[in-house]
Motif scaffolding. Structure first.
Motif, PDB file in Angstrom:
ATOM      1  N   MET A   1       0.847  -1.189   0.000  1.00 41.06           N
ATOM      2  CA  MET A   1       0.000   0.000   0.000  1.00 41.06           C
ATOM      3  C   MET A   1       0.884   1.241   0.000  1.00 41.06           C
ATOM      4  O   MET A   1       1.691   1.431   0.906  1.00 41.06           O
ATOM      5  N   PHE A   2       0.718   2.042  -1.050  1.00 43.15           N
ATOM      6  CA  PHE A   2       1.469   3.284  -1.176  1.00 43.15           C
ATOM      7  C   PHE A   2       1.064   4.217  -0.044  1.00 43.15           C
ATOM      8  O   PHE A   2      -0.116   4.508   0.150  1.00 43.15           O
ATOM      9  N   ILE A   3       2.047   4.704   0.732  1.00 41.89           N
ATOM     10  CA  ILE A   3       1.769   5.474   1.934  1.00 41.89           C
ATOM     11  C   ILE A   3       0.934   6.726   1.637  1.00 41.89           C
ATOM     12  O   ILE A   3       0.079   7.119   2.431  1.00 41.89           O
ATOM     13  N   GLU A   4       1.119   7.349   0.477  1.00 45.13           N
ATOM     14  CA  GLU A   4       0.400   8.581   0.173  1.00 45.13           C
ATOM     15  C   GLU A   4      -1.068   8.345  -0.167  1.00 45.13           C
ATOM     16  O   GLU A   4      -1.853   9.291  -0.234  1.00 45.13           O
ATOM     17  N   LEU A   5      -1.472   7.074  -0.344  1.00 55.92           N
ATOM     18  CA  LEU A   5      -2.874   6.762  -0.604  1.00 55.92           C
ATOM     19  C   LEU A   5      -3.689   6.610   0.681  1.00 55.92           C
ATOM     20  O   LEU A   5      -4.921   6.586   0.628  1.00 55.92           O
ATOM     21  N   GLY A 122       0.225  -6.694  -5.464  1.00 56.71           N
ATOM     22  CA  GLY A 122       0.713  -5.332  -5.492  1.00 56.71           C
ATOM     23  C   GLY A 122       2.211  -5.281  -5.746  1.00 56.71           C
ATOM     24  O   GLY A 122       2.922  -6.276  -5.598  1.00 56.71           O
ATOM     25  N   GLU A 123       2.676  -4.119  -6.114  1.00 57.03           N
ATOM     26  CA  GLU A 123       4.088  -3.845  -6.362  1.00 57.03           C
ATOM     27  C   GLU A 123       4.226  -2.339  -6.383  1.00 57.03           C
ATOM     28  O   GLU A 123       3.214  -1.619  -6.281  1.00 57.03           O
ATOM     29  N   PRO A 124       5.453  -1.804  -6.478  1.00 56.69           N
ATOM     30  CA  PRO A 124       5.574  -0.344  -6.563  1.00 56.69           C
ATOM     31  C   PRO A 124       4.688   0.235  -7.665  1.00 56.69           C
ATOM     32  O   PRO A 124       4.740  -0.204  -8.809  1.00 56.69           O
ATOM     33  N   GLY A 125       3.829   1.179  -7.277  1.00 57.98           N
ATOM     34  CA  GLY A 125       2.888   1.777  -8.217  1.00 57.98           C
ATOM     35  C   GLY A 125       1.541   1.103  -8.245  1.00 57.98           C
ATOM     36  O   GLY A 125       0.601   1.611  -8.853  1.00 57.98           O
ATOM     37  N   ILE A 126       1.414  -0.066  -7.579  1.00 57.74           N
ATOM     38  CA  ILE A 126       0.148  -0.813  -7.563  1.00 57.74           C
ATOM     39  C   ILE A 126      -0.194  -1.179  -6.124  1.00 57.74           C
ATOM     40  O   ILE A 126       0.541  -1.927  -5.480  1.00 57.74           O
ATOM     41  N   SER A 127      -1.311  -0.637  -5.608  1.00 50.87           N
ATOM     42  CA  SER A 127      -1.784  -0.957  -4.259  1.00 50.87           C
ATOM     43  C   SER A 127      -3.022  -1.838  -4.357  1.00 50.87           C
ATOM     44  O   SER A 127      -3.798  -1.721  -5.310  1.00 50.87           O
ATOM     45  N   VAL A 128      -3.211  -2.720  -3.371  1.00 56.29           N
ATOM     46  CA  VAL A 128      -4.317  -3.680  -3.400  1.00 56.29           C
ATOM     47  C   VAL A 128      -5.183  -3.534  -2.155  1.00 56.29           C
ATOM     48  O   VAL A 128      -4.665  -3.447  -1.032  1.00 56.29           O
ATOM     49  N   ILE A 129      -6.505  -3.503  -2.370  1.00 51.93           N
ATOM     50  CA  ILE A 129      -7.482  -3.431  -1.287  1.00 51.93           C
ATOM     51  C   ILE A 129      -8.452  -4.596  -1.426  1.00 51.93           C
ATOM     52  O   ILE A 129      -8.899  -4.913  -2.527  1.00 51.93           O
ATOM     53  N   ARG A 130      -8.775  -5.235  -0.323  1.00 50.69           N
ATOM     54  CA  ARG A 130      -9.843  -6.221  -0.273  1.00 50.69           C
ATOM     55  C   ARG A 130     -10.962  -5.654   0.596  1.00 50.69           C
ATOM     56  O   ARG A 130     -10.706  -5.121   1.674  1.00 50.69           O
ATOM     57  N   CYS A 131     -12.211  -5.735   0.120  1.00 49.06           N
ATOM     58  CA  CYS A 131     -13.320  -5.178   0.890  1.00 49.06           C
ATOM     59  C   CYS A 131     -14.574  -6.024   0.680  1.00 49.06           C
ATOM     60  O   CYS A 131     -14.600  -6.911  -0.171  1.00 49.06           O
ATOM     61  N   ASP A 132     -15.615  -5.747   1.454  1.00 45.13           N
ATOM     62  CA  ASP A 132     -16.854  -6.527   1.395  1.00 45.13           C
ATOM     63  C   ASP A 132     -17.807  -6.056   0.301  1.00 45.13           C
ATOM     64  O   ASP A 132     -18.781  -6.718   0.001  1.00 45.13           O
ATOM     65  N   GLY A 133     -17.595  -4.930  -0.277  1.00 43.68           N
ATOM     66  CA  GLY A 133     -18.513  -4.423  -1.302  1.00 43.68           C
ATOM     67  C   GLY A 133     -18.288  -2.954  -1.534  1.00 43.68           C
ATOM     68  O   GLY A 133     -17.655  -2.554  -2.505  1.00 43.68           O
ATOM     69  N   VAL A 134     -18.808  -2.119  -0.630  1.00 42.10           N
ATOM     70  CA  VAL A 134     -18.653  -0.674  -0.746  1.00 42.10           C
ATOM     71  C   VAL A 134     -17.179  -0.297  -0.650  1.00 42.10           C
ATOM     72  O   VAL A 134     -16.457  -0.777   0.220  1.00 42.10           O
ATOM     73  N   LEU A 135     -16.721   0.537  -1.565  1.00 40.24           N
ATOM     74  CA  LEU A 135     -15.319   0.917  -1.597  1.00 40.24           C
ATOM     75  C   LEU A 135     -14.962   1.818  -0.415  1.00 40.24           C
ATOM     76  O   LEU A 135     -15.654   2.812  -0.160  1.00 40.24           O
ATOM     77  N   PRO A 136     -13.882   1.506   0.312  1.00 40.87           N
ATOM     78  CA  PRO A 136     -13.472   2.322   1.469  1.00 40.87           C
ATOM     79  C   PRO A 136     -12.631   3.518   1.040  1.00 40.87           C
ATOM     80  O   PRO A 136     -11.498   3.696   1.484  1.00 40.87           O
ATOM     81  N   LEU A 137     -13.194   4.343   0.159  1.00 41.21           N
ATOM     82  CA  LEU A 137     -12.486   5.499  -0.371  1.00 41.21           C
ATOM     83  C   LEU A 137     -13.311   6.768  -0.152  1.00 41.21           C
ATOM     84  O   LEU A 137     -14.534   6.728  -0.198  1.00 41.21           O
TER      85      LEU A 137
END
Length: 209
Positions: A1-5, A122-137
Motif C-alpha cells: 500500500m502506497f503510503i500517500e494513498l 501489489g508492487e511499486p505503483g500498484i496498491s491492493v485493497i480487499r473489501c466486502d462491497g462498498v469501496l473504502p475510499l
C-alpha cells in the motif's frame, strides 16, 4: 500500500467519516508491506499483509480470472481513463486488475486494485485493497475508475469515489451508472464522465407585504 494513498481511505463502518491512521511494521520505499490501519472514530483495525489492505469482515479467497492483458489492451485502458499525467490515482475493480502490470509500465499514475483476481499482487505503483462491497475510499478521491459488474451499492460507491469530470470505464455487460455521462461506446464497453451530483431542491419562501 502506497503510503500517500492512506489519506484517501475511509473506514467502511457506518459512522461519521474520518481518515485512517497507519501504523507500519515494515516498509519498502514508500509502500507499507506489513502494518495496520486504524479508525480513530470506532477503533476498528484493518491489517496490511504483504502490501494488501484487508477491510473484509470475513476473509474469502478471491476468484481466479484467466483473462490476461497485453500492452495493446493496457494502452487502450490508459487512453480511456485519460491517464496522461501523473496527478492523482486510478481505481481498477475486480477483473480490471489483470491489466495492472502492463498499465503500470506505461503510466506514472498510481493504481489501486479493489478485489483483483487471485494471483494479481501489489508492487511499486500498484496498491491492493480487499473489501466486502462498498469501496473504502473518500468521495472524489480517485481521478478515474474502471468498474466491474458488482452490486448496486458497490457500483454507486465507485462512482462516488471518482472526482467530478473524472473518467469511468465499464464493459458492455455493465449498465451505465447514475451520475455518469456517456462519452463513447463500442462492442467491448463504454467510457463516461462523472457528473456533479444534483443539488437538493431549495424551498423559496416569498414574503408578501
Amino acid at each position: 500500500m502506497f503510503i500517500e494513498l492512506v489519506d484517501a481511505l475511509r473506514c467502511p463502518v457506518p459512522h461519521e467519516e474520518s481518515w485512517l491512521v497507519a501504523s507500519a511494521v515494515r516498509m519498502e520505499a514508500r509502500h507499507i508491506v506489513e502494518g495496520t490501519l486504524g479508525c480513530p472514530v470506532c477503533s476498528a483495525e484493518y491489517p496490511i499483509v504483504h502490501g494488501v489492505v484487508d477491510f473484509r469482515s470475513t476473509a474469502v479467497e478471491p476468484a481466479a480470472h484467466p483473462a490476461a492483458s497485453d500492452s495493446t489492451q493496457a494502452e487502450r485502458l490508459a487512453a480511456l481513463l485519460d491517464l496522461s499525467d501523473a496527478h492523482g490515482f486510478a481505481v481498477l475493480l475486480g477483473p480490471w486488475g489483470n491489466h495492472s502490470p502492463p498499465l503500470a509500465a506505461i503510466t506514472d499514475v498510481p493504481l489501486v486494485l479493489v478485489d483483483p483476481p487471485a494471483g494479481v499482487t501489489g508492487e511499486p505503483g500498484i496498491s491492493v485493497i480487499r473489501c466486502d462491497g462498498v469501496l473504502p475510499l473518500a468521495a472524489g478521491a480517485a481521478r478515474a475508475t474502471a468498474i466491474d459488474a458488482g452490486d448496486a451499492a458497490r457500483v454507486s460507491s465507485a462512482v462516488r469515489a471518482t472526482r467530478v469530470k473524472g473518467r469511468i470505464v465499464g464493459t458492455a455487460a455493465v449498465a451505465l451508472p447514475d451520475d455518469v455521462r456517456e462519452l463513447a461506446r463500442d462492442d467491448a464497453g463504454w467510457v463516461g464522465e462523472r457528473e456533479a451530483p444534483a443539488s437538493p431542491l431549495v424551498s423559496l419562501h416569498v414574503r408578501r407585504g
